[in-house]
Design an enzyme around this catalytic site. Structure first.
Site, PDB file in Angstrom:
ATOM      1  N   LYS A 135      69.840  54.255  38.960  1.00  0.00           N
ATOM      2  CA  LYS A 135      70.674  53.732  37.889  1.00  0.00           C
ATOM      3  C   LYS A 135      71.117  52.338  38.327  1.00  0.00           C
ATOM      4  O   LYS A 135      71.918  52.180  39.249  1.00  0.00           O
ATOM      5  CB  LYS A 135      71.891  54.633  37.653  1.00  0.00           C
ATOM      6  CG  LYS A 135      72.711  54.164  36.469  1.00  0.00           C
ATOM      7  CD  LYS A 135      73.750  55.190  36.065  1.00  0.00           C
ATOM      8  CE  LYS A 135      74.374  54.845  34.720  1.00  0.00           C
ATOM      9  NZ  LYS A 135      74.999  53.528  34.697  1.00  0.00           N
ATOM     10  N   SER A 195      74.606  55.518  25.559  1.00  0.00           N
ATOM     11  CA  SER A 195      75.014  55.638  26.960  1.00  0.00           C
ATOM     12  C   SER A 195      74.505  56.957  27.512  1.00  0.00           C
ATOM     13  O   SER A 195      73.867  57.731  26.796  1.00  0.00           O
ATOM     14  CB  SER A 195      76.520  55.521  27.085  1.00  0.00           C
ATOM     15  OG  SER A 195      77.130  56.172  26.012  1.00  0.00           O
ATOM     16  N   LEU A 196      74.791  57.184  28.767  1.00  0.00           N
ATOM     17  CA  LEU A 196      74.329  58.401  29.434  1.00  0.00           C
ATOM     18  C   LEU A 196      75.544  59.230  29.801  1.00  0.00           C
ATOM     19  O   LEU A 196      76.608  58.689  30.104  1.00  0.00           O
ATOM     20  CB  LEU A 196      73.582  58.050  30.720  1.00  0.00           C
ATOM     21  CG  LEU A 196      72.244  57.330  30.573  1.00  0.00           C
ATOM     22  CD1 LEU A 196      71.811  56.753  31.906  1.00  0.00           C
ATOM     23  CD2 LEU A 196      71.187  58.299  30.044  1.00  0.00           C
ATOM     24  N   CYS A 205     102.084  36.394  70.049  1.00  0.00           N
ATOM     25  CA  CYS A 205     101.039  37.262  70.556  1.00  0.00           C
ATOM     26  C   CYS A 205     101.449  38.707  70.283  1.00  0.00           C
ATOM     27  O   CYS A 205     102.519  39.136  70.707  1.00  0.00           O
ATOM     28  CB  CYS A 205     100.848  37.045  72.047  1.00  0.00           C
ATOM     29  SG  CYS A 205      99.744  38.243  72.794  1.00  0.00           S
ATOM     30  N   LYS A 221      75.993  59.949  39.413  1.00  0.00           N
ATOM     31  CA  LYS A 221      76.564  58.750  40.035  1.00  0.00           C
ATOM     32  C   LYS A 221      76.848  58.970  41.521  1.00  0.00           C
ATOM     33  O   LYS A 221      77.225  60.067  41.941  1.00  0.00           O
ATOM     34  CB  LYS A 221      77.886  58.389  39.334  1.00  0.00           C
ATOM     35  CG  LYS A 221      77.751  58.159  37.840  1.00  0.00           C
ATOM     36  CD  LYS A 221      77.238  56.788  37.488  1.00  0.00           C
ATOM     37  CE  LYS A 221      78.338  55.761  37.527  1.00  0.00           C
ATOM     38  NZ  LYS A 221      79.060  55.593  36.274  1.00  0.00           N
ATOM     39  N   ASP A 227      52.484  24.917  42.231  1.00  0.00           N
ATOM     40  CA  ASP A 227      53.111  23.727  41.645  1.00  0.00           C
ATOM     41  C   ASP A 227      52.072  22.818  41.001  1.00  0.00           C
ATOM     42  O   ASP A 227      52.314  22.213  39.964  1.00  0.00           O
ATOM     43  CB  ASP A 227      53.868  22.935  42.720  1.00  0.00           C
ATOM     44  CG  ASP A 227      55.072  23.713  43.231  1.00  0.00           C
ATOM     45  OD1 ASP A 227      55.491  24.668  42.537  1.00  0.00           O
ATOM     46  OD2 ASP A 227      55.576  23.384  44.319  1.00  0.00           O
ATOM     47  N   CYS A 245      96.906  35.265  72.899  1.00  0.00           N
ATOM     48  CA  CYS A 245      98.029  34.677  73.610  1.00  0.00           C
ATOM     49  C   CYS A 245      97.519  33.700  74.646  1.00  0.00           C
ATOM     50  O   CYS A 245      96.570  33.962  75.365  1.00  0.00           O
ATOM     51  CB  CYS A 245      98.788  35.796  74.294  1.00  0.00           C
ATOM     52  SG  CYS A 245     100.002  35.209  75.435  1.00  0.00           S
TER      53      CYS A 245
HETATM   54  S1  IVH Z   1      68.283  55.020  30.306  1.00  0.00           S
HETATM   55  C1  IVH Z   1      69.800  56.756  26.248  1.00  0.00           C
HETATM   56  N1  IVH Z   1      67.810  54.351  32.755  1.00  0.00           N
HETATM   57  O1  IVH Z   1      73.117  52.959  32.151  1.00  0.00           O
HETATM   58  C2  IVH Z   1      70.219  56.031  27.437  1.00  0.00           C
HETATM   59  N2  IVH Z   1      69.796  53.594  31.736  1.00  0.00           N
HETATM   60  O2  IVH Z   1      75.008  54.776  30.532  1.00  0.00           O
HETATM   61  C3  IVH Z   1      69.200  55.060  27.859  1.00  0.00           C
HETATM   62  N3  IVH Z   1      71.162  52.179  33.196  1.00  0.00           N
HETATM   63  O3  IVH Z   1      73.937  50.792  29.745  1.00  0.00           O
HETATM   64  C4  IVH Z   1      69.467  54.505  29.161  1.00  0.00           C
HETATM   65  N4  IVH Z   1      69.826  52.243  34.922  1.00  0.00           N
HETATM   66  O4  IVH Z   1      72.123  49.914  31.154  1.00  0.00           O
HETATM   67  C5  IVH Z   1      68.659  54.262  31.729  1.00  0.00           C
HETATM   68  N5  IVH Z   1      67.264  53.804  34.930  1.00  0.00           N
HETATM   69  C6  IVH Z   1      68.089  53.726  33.887  1.00  0.00           C
HETATM   70  C7  IVH Z   1      69.272  52.987  33.958  1.00  0.00           C
HETATM   71  C8  IVH Z   1      70.113  52.948  32.859  1.00  0.00           C
HETATM   72  C9  IVH Z   1      70.951  51.769  34.450  1.00  0.00           C
HETATM   73  C10 IVH Z   1      72.347  51.842  32.401  1.00  0.00           C
HETATM   74  C11 IVH Z   1      72.024  51.292  31.041  1.00  0.00           C
HETATM   75  C12 IVH Z   1      73.067  51.800  30.137  1.00  0.00           C
HETATM   76  C13 IVH Z   1      73.815  52.778  30.951  1.00  0.00           C
HETATM   77  C14 IVH Z   1      73.868  54.076  30.188  1.00  0.00           C
END
Ligand code: IVH
Length: 766
Positions: A117, A84-85, A410, A316, A39, A428
């Protein structure tokens, strides 16, 4: 004013130090200096920046929260889309994923970078020449929102990269998270403020990130993990994902410590299992693990399908939350008698099992979450924890959804329960009559410290109850020898002895009798206290909860338990029968413990009246009876109370409930010892002897006597040299003459009143 070179140097050193300590504290969770020292550095930097405003550059650690709230977020087009994955739930899908990659690459074994993830909100952070230039949400993957000012408030997000020279451009991707503990705290705070409750840390993180006022975002304590690196210009980087992450570590980005490099499908599945077993203990929520081909050249060769890369897979965990319908709400009775509302659900697969019931914890929780029968709800089953209803999906409420009514009987015996509507019920209060507790009640009644009925043990009670000879303790006194003798294995002699023992037990003490009633939470020590305090049973039966609180060691729960017990008609009936059967007790002796009036007033817990005001009221009041009458103006004038406190006192004593409690206590013989505050104070009345004669105008002689005594004076019947004052009203006779003869001061009524109120003033404390 130009900035002196030494100040620039000092500011730079301070920033480096603060960034280091931020990193140690927030990213590594391993601070090396105390907070106070941090601080001090921070304030020193703020001070210099105030003096030389041109030094307050955006990348300064003092500038994380700043600017005015936005009216909206501007759109940001991602340079490369945020994809996305592909998801997998089963091991077989993982095997297929690995097989495809091996086949396509023509290799025996693939090396994978693996990481959790994260269950948060994806963001992209763009750095230009080493400074954070823009931060954006994922949006639809192509266009997100510019949330730069909010991302800057996240302490773990670097505002400036340490690389020297810095890369011209660098784009880092990762997940904004809210730690579980910060989420709990936030929701508690939200509940306290009667504001929106977040369903889970992900919603809380996403919601906090999209606040137009960055101060709100800052207050939410978000965190961040980097998991990817997109565009880089002006620097060559390593060619594996894991080495890129290592590079990000050198640039002070938080990268998940759980990440690993593994080989082959077995490596993937082992990692899945090991993170799965750690899931509950991680400080943040995850919903699976992510597998990525580690080698970037191999990644490029794999390419993409639609919107997801072929080189990565999200494996998942079974969802911990699912939506389903509440078919009914029941209560479940625990071993201790605790009653828990339970939602009966349309079966739903959650947390890896099929769930049909979920706990609603208690009645308050049902109300707070407003769960109704027929509602669609979110159910959560995390790890081995009992499934619970998290929240209702309000948009899916049916018009015929029914509110749950907590049973007021009760669930064991069908009789009324202890706690009143609106409060969590527990069990009770049966004691004397609950069929489920009948045998225990009678055994307890007969036990040594209760009525002490010799020979009435468990077996005998079983026999008596099972043969319908006895239902309540009062029935014991109806037993006769022939009836008892007809029981199995009961000789005439022992029947005779038992009946004699029951008879003998009729004479007891109040303490034993109270204990024998088996009032929940009233053991023999409490029973003794109650007997001492109340002296007899009737005042105890009539006692209010507040009155009971004056008994030593009786807390709110026991007080409630006692009141509830005696409010049950069944219990009163059994007590009446016991009396009719000739049960008699010795009174308890003692009554309420003496206190000073000041202590007593303080204990009333009148809003706004603390111990010192209580003392002031006690000293000059002329007793509790007067306080119960006095008006707000007098309180303000005589006792110098502020108007609020005066009103509070008047209101308190106006309440019939409060008056009843005080009357009960006074009837029980509550008396006050001398106030510490009055003792030794000069007072024209204290210690003085008065004789009253003639007829007074505004008060009776009895009232005058009370007032004098309340102030420590004494009133006697005859005038002597020892008399200090004679108070003479109309038609005073011989006593007045005697006073004049002895030279004793004579007061008229007005004089007395002055003396009394002078005493008030004399005793007043500032
Ligand atoms: S790699 C080409 N690594 O998952 C994809 N994504 O379905 C690049 N997410 O919206 C993503 N943990 O936010 C990656 N260790 C991780 C992750 C991750 C969570 C989420 C990400 C994205 C979603 C993809």
């Amino acid at each position: 004013m130009s900035v002196p070179a030494n100040v620039i140097k000092q500011v730079r050193a301070l920033r480096d130090a603060i960034e280091l300590h931020n990193y140690r504290y927030y990213v590594l969770d391993a601070p090396i200096i105390p907070d106070a020292e941090y601080d001090r550095l921070f304030r020193e930097l703020q001070e210099l920046e105030r003096k030389y405003p041109e030094l307050a550059v955006p990348e300064s650690p003092t500038q994380r929260v700043g600017g005015v709230p936005l009216t909206e977020f501007s759109p940001v087009t991602h340079r490369t889309p945020m994809l996305s994955l592909n998801n997998a739930f089963e091991g077989e899908e993982v095997v297929a994923f690995d097989r495809r990659i091996r086949e396509q690459l023509g290799v025996e074994v693939v090396e994978y970078a693996v990481e959790p993830k994260f269950d948060g909100a994806a963001v992209s952070l763009s750095y230009q020449n080493g400074l954070l230039a823009q931060g954006a949400t994922r949006g639809d993957g192509y266009t997100g929102e510019d949330v730069t000012t909010n991302l800057r408030t996240i302490k773990v997000v670097p505002l400036r990269l340490p690389a020297d020279p810095p890369p011209v451009r660098l784009e880092v991707r990762g997940e904004v998270l809210m730690l579980k503990r910060d989420f709990e705290r936030l929701n508690q705070e939200q509940a306290r403020k009667d504001e929106k409750i977040f369903a889970n840390p992900r919603n809380a993180a996403a919601g906090s990130l999209r606040q137009l006022d960055p101060r709100i975002t800052a207050s939410r304590h978000l965190t961040f993990f980097a998991y990817g690196l997109e565009g880089v210009e002006g620097r060559t980087l390593p060619r594996t994902h894991s080495a890129l992450m290592d590079f990000l570590v050198t640039q002070k980005f938080p990268v998940c410590p759980e990440r690993k490099v593994v080989r082959g499908v077995q490596g993937l599945l082992d990692y899945y299992r090991s993170i799965g077993s750690k899931r509950e203990t991680l400080p943040y929520d995850i919903d699976g693990v992510v597998y990525k081909v580690n080698d970037l050249d191999q990644q490029e060769r794999m390419g993409f399908v639609a919107r997801a890369p072929r080189f990565a897979l999200a494996h998942k965990f079974p969802a911990e939350e699912a939506t389903t319908e509440v078919l009914d709400i029941d209560v479940q009775v625990g071993r201790t008698g605790a009653v828990t509302p339970v939602a009966r659900l349309r079966p739903v697969f959650v947390g890896g099992v099929t769930v049909t019931n979920a706990t609603l914890h208690n009645e308050d929780e049902v109300r707070r979450k407003d769960v109704r029968i027929g509602d669609t709800v979110i159910v959560r089953r995390a790890g081995d924890v009992i499934p619970e209803v998290v929240s209702v999906v309000p948009d899916r409420r049916r018009t015929d959804a029914r509110e749950f009514v907590m049973p007021r009987v009760c669930p064991v015996c069908g009789s009324k329960v202890v706690r009143l509507p609106g409060e969590a019920i527990s069990r009770c209060s049966g004691g004397l009559y609950c069929p489920a507790q009948r045998k225990q009640a009678i055994l307890h009644f007969a036990s040594r410290r209760a009525m002490d009925i010799q020979g009435l043990g468990e077996k005998r009670v079983d026999q008596l109850v099972d043969n319908h000879l006895v239902e309540t303790p009062a029935d014991l006194y109806r037993l006769d020898v022939p009836t008892v003798a007809r029981l199995e294995r009961m000789a005439e002699l022992s029947a005779d002895n038992l009946v004699k023992a029951i008879e003998a037990g009729k004479r007891t003490t109040l303490a034993r009798f109270i204990y024998a009633l088996g009032i929940p939470d009233v053991g023999d020590a409490t029973a003794k206290e109650l007997a001492r305090f109340f002296g007899d049973l009737d005042p105890l039966i009539d006692a209010d909860e507040q009155t009971l609180r004056y008994v030593e060691d009786i807390g709110p729960e026991v007080a409630q338990s006692i009141v509830q017990f005696f409010s049950e008609p069944h219990n009163r009936k059994v007590i009446a029968q016991l009396r009719a059967a000739g049960v008699r007790w010795e009174r308890g002796e003692g009554g309420p413990k003496k206190t000073t009036l000041a202590q007593f007033i303080a204990r009333l817990e009148i809003p706004g009246i603390g111990p010192s005001t209580a003392e002031r009221l006690a000293v000059g009041s002329g007793g509790i009876e007067r306080l119960m009458q006095v008006d707000a103006q007098t309180l303000q004038e005589e006792f110098d109370l502020p108007p609020n406190a005066a009103r509070s006192v008047v209101e308190y004593f106006r309440s019939s409930k409060n008056r009843k409690v005080i009357k009960q206590l006074l009837n029980l013989g509550l008396t006050f010892t001398e106030n510490a505050g009055t003792a030794g104070k000069p007072s024209p009345v204290r210690g003085k002897t008065f004789v009253l004669t003639g007829t007074l105008q505004s008060l009776t002689r009895e009232e005058a006597k009370e007032k004098i005594e309340a102030l420590g004076g004494k009133v006697t019947g005859s005038v002597s040299k020892k008399t200090d004052y004679v108070v003479a009203g109309a038609e005073a006779g011989s006593k007045l003459a005697k006073a004049q003869e002895l030279g004793v001061p004579v007061l008229d009524e007005e004089g007395l009143m002055k003396l009394l109120s002078g005493s008030v003033r004399g005793g007043r404390q500032k």
